[in-house]
Scaffold this motif. Structure first.
Motif, short mmCIF file in Angstrom:
data_model
loop_
_atom_site.label_atom_id
_atom_site.label_comp_id
_atom_site.label_asym_id
_atom_site.label_seq_id
_atom_site.Cartn_x
_atom_site.Cartn_y
_atom_site.Cartn_z
N LEU A 117 0.83 -1.21 0.00
CA LEU A 117 0.00 0.00 0.00
C LEU A 117 0.86 1.26 0.00
O LEU A 117 0.53 2.24 -0.68
N ASP A 118 1.96 1.25 0.74
CA ASP A 118 2.87 2.41 0.74
C ASP A 118 3.36 2.71 -0.68
O ASP A 118 3.38 3.87 -1.11
N ASP A 119 3.77 1.66 -1.38
CA ASP A 119 4.30 1.85 -2.74
C ASP A 119 3.21 2.38 -3.67
O ASP A 119 3.45 3.29 -4.47
N ILE A 120 2.04 1.81 -3.58
CA ILE A 120 0.93 2.25 -4.42
C ILE A 120 0.57 3.71 -4.14
O ILE A 120 0.39 4.52 -5.07
N MET A 121 0.47 4.06 -2.87
CA MET A 121 0.12 5.44 -2.52
C MET A 121 1.19 6.42 -2.98
O MET A 121 0.87 7.51 -3.48
N ASN A 122 2.44 6.05 -2.83
CA ASN A 122 3.52 6.94 -3.27
C ASN A 122 3.48 7.18 -4.77
O ASN A 122 3.61 8.32 -5.24
N ARG A 123 3.26 6.12 -5.54
CA ARG A 123 3.24 6.25 -6.99
C ARG A 123 2.03 7.04 -7.48
O ARG A 123 2.15 7.92 -8.34
N LEU A 124 0.87 6.73 -6.91
CA LEU A 124 -0.35 7.39 -7.37
C LEU A 124 -0.42 8.85 -6.94
O LEU A 124 -0.81 9.73 -7.73
N THR A 125 -0.05 9.14 -5.70
CA THR A 125 -0.13 10.53 -5.25
C THR A 125 0.93 11.40 -5.95
O THR A 125 0.69 12.59 -6.17
N VAL B 217 1.76 11.02 -9.11
CA VAL B 217 1.13 11.30 -10.40
C VAL B 217 0.07 12.39 -10.25
O VAL B 217 -0.02 13.32 -11.07
N ILE B 218 -0.73 12.30 -9.19
CA ILE B 218 -1.76 13.31 -8.95
C ILE B 218 -1.13 14.68 -8.73
O ILE B 218 -1.64 15.70 -9.22
N VAL C 148 -2.51 4.38 -15.29
CA VAL C 148 -1.72 4.35 -16.52
C VAL C 148 -0.51 5.28 -16.38
O VAL C 148 0.63 4.91 -16.72
N LYS C 149 -0.74 6.48 -15.88
CA LYS C 149 0.36 7.43 -15.71
C LYS C 149 1.38 6.94 -14.69
O LYS C 149 2.57 7.28 -14.78
N ALA C 150 0.92 6.15 -13.72
CA ALA C 150 1.82 5.63 -12.69
C ALA C 150 2.54 4.35 -13.13
O ALA C 150 3.35 3.80 -12.38
N GLY C 151 2.25 3.88 -14.34
CA GLY C 151 2.97 2.74 -14.89
C GLY C 151 2.39 1.38 -14.56
O GLY C 151 3.08 0.36 -14.73
#
Length: 367
Positions: free
Chosen positions: A87-95, A97-98, A222-225
């Motif tokens: 979850l840490d990795d997902i949140m870091n990548r998505l936020t 991008v945002i 998509v933007k987060a890969g």
């Protein structure tokens, strides 16, 4: 004679999506509409609305951390290292991008945690407070691409402030409910009205907002890969598993009455996959057949607790990335170990029952 009381009760029923059968209710004597009570109820409703907006503003700003801690206390916090690392990795990548499009997220970064609930759900509420159920990690077997689409969907709700707007829209429901109660002062009517009004509020997010969050989530991931086909694959998995443990499919993600159907959400993501591939790649939802340039490519075997359709969407997602970047001259496919690549893009892992060389040859013949 126009019966205002009957009109009010019908208005509430329509607002709540209910049908009232008057034949089932003992006939009541028609009473004069009490304007004094109606005016008083309207004044009370306006005061309630002002208090609601004040409370929402507090929870969205200064009180958001307090609210977050309250959520953790009520729901429990799962400290599983693997789940939290994902979850840490997902949140870091998505936020991240945002933040490229909306730097204000840095001023109010998201609070998030994994709760102990074993059902399949996640939600984001006011104050950028987000939580994912433990059950979601188990259902998706820790698949980061699929978990990312769920989290991205909730972040979309947070960025668009869907919870706040839904709460404020409850004003009209409260007004109708309070007006109805003002003309039916017996305690049963008041209790019944409150229950109905609260039920409407509990539904919260609208179908239109859900569809919007799905669309935004696709762009975020998509933007987060993440895998282009993750959205379709995730909803395919939900559909596949629904019959095995239906009792665990609860919460905002799976509300059947005011949300898009599971199939429509899968198909929406599948259409986006095809569009992203420059209309080169498509998946047949019934058979799992992946087509490239309108030629049949492969129906993947079931593997790793995935149906052939779920695997198909993930494989097609990798192909979509290739045809998005190389629409006219895609790189040649080759087998490296048990993984098929096109250029640097991994396409699929060859599973038991699949012949890697045959798949490569087929792919190169239709690419």
């Amino acid at each position: 004679m126009f019966n205002k009381k009957k009109w009010l009760s019908m208005s509430i029923a329509l607002s709540l999506g209910l049908t009232i059968s008057y034949s089932a209710v003992p006939p009541q004597p028609v009473q004069a509409f009490n304007w004094g009570r109606a005016i008083g109820a309207t004044a009370v409703t306006i005061a309630q609305q002002q208090q609601l907006e004040k409370q929402l503003n507090y929870l969205d700003t200064d009180g958001r951390h307090q609210y977050f801690n309250q959520m953790k206390t009520e729901l429990g916090e799962n400290q599983n290292y693997q789940y939290n690392a994902i979850l840490d990795d997902i949140m870091n990548r998505l936020t991240y991008v945002i933040s490229l499009d909306d730097p204000s997220i840095k001023d109010k970064p998201y609070n998030y945690f994994i709760n102990n609930d074993e059902t399949y759900n996640a939600f984001c509420t006011v104050g950028h407070n987000l939580t994912v159920n433990t059950g979601m990690f188990k259902l998706l077997n820790n698949n980061q691409d699929e978990l990312a689409i769920v989290v991205a969907h909730e972040l979309a709700h947070g960025q668009e402030e869907h919870v706040q707007s839904s709460a404020k829209k409850s004003f009209s429901i409260n007004l109708l409910a309070n007006l109805y109660a003002s003309q039916n002062p017996d305690i049963l009517s008041v209790i019944g009205t409150n229950v109905l009004a609260n039920n409407m509020k509990a539904k919260g997010i609208t179908k239109k907002q859900e569809q919007s969050a799905d669309d935004i989530a696709f762009d975020y991931t998509v933007k987060a890969g993440y895998n282009i086909g993750a959205g379709a694959a995730t909803w395919q998995r939900f559909i596949d598993k629904m019959g095995e443990s239906k009792k665990n499919f609860v919460g905002e993600l799976f509300s059947p009455s005011d949300h898009p159907s599971h199939q429509s959400r899968r198909d929406n993501y599948s259409e986006k996959l095809t569009e992203y591939s420059n209309n080169k790649v498509k998946v047949d939802a019934k058979t799992g057949m992946i087509t490239i340039n309108r030629h049949d490519f492969i129906i993947p075997v079931e593997a790793n607790d995935m149906s052939c359709q779920e695997r198909a969407y993930l494989i097609a997602g990798n192909l979509a990335a290739v045809y998005h970047n190389h629409p006219k001259n895609p790189p040649k496919a080759y087998l490296n170990g048990n993984t098929i690549y096109m250029g640097n893009q991994a396409i699929m892992v060859v599973e038991y029952g699949e012949n890697g060389n045959d798949i490569v040859n087929k792919l190169n013949s239709i690419r």
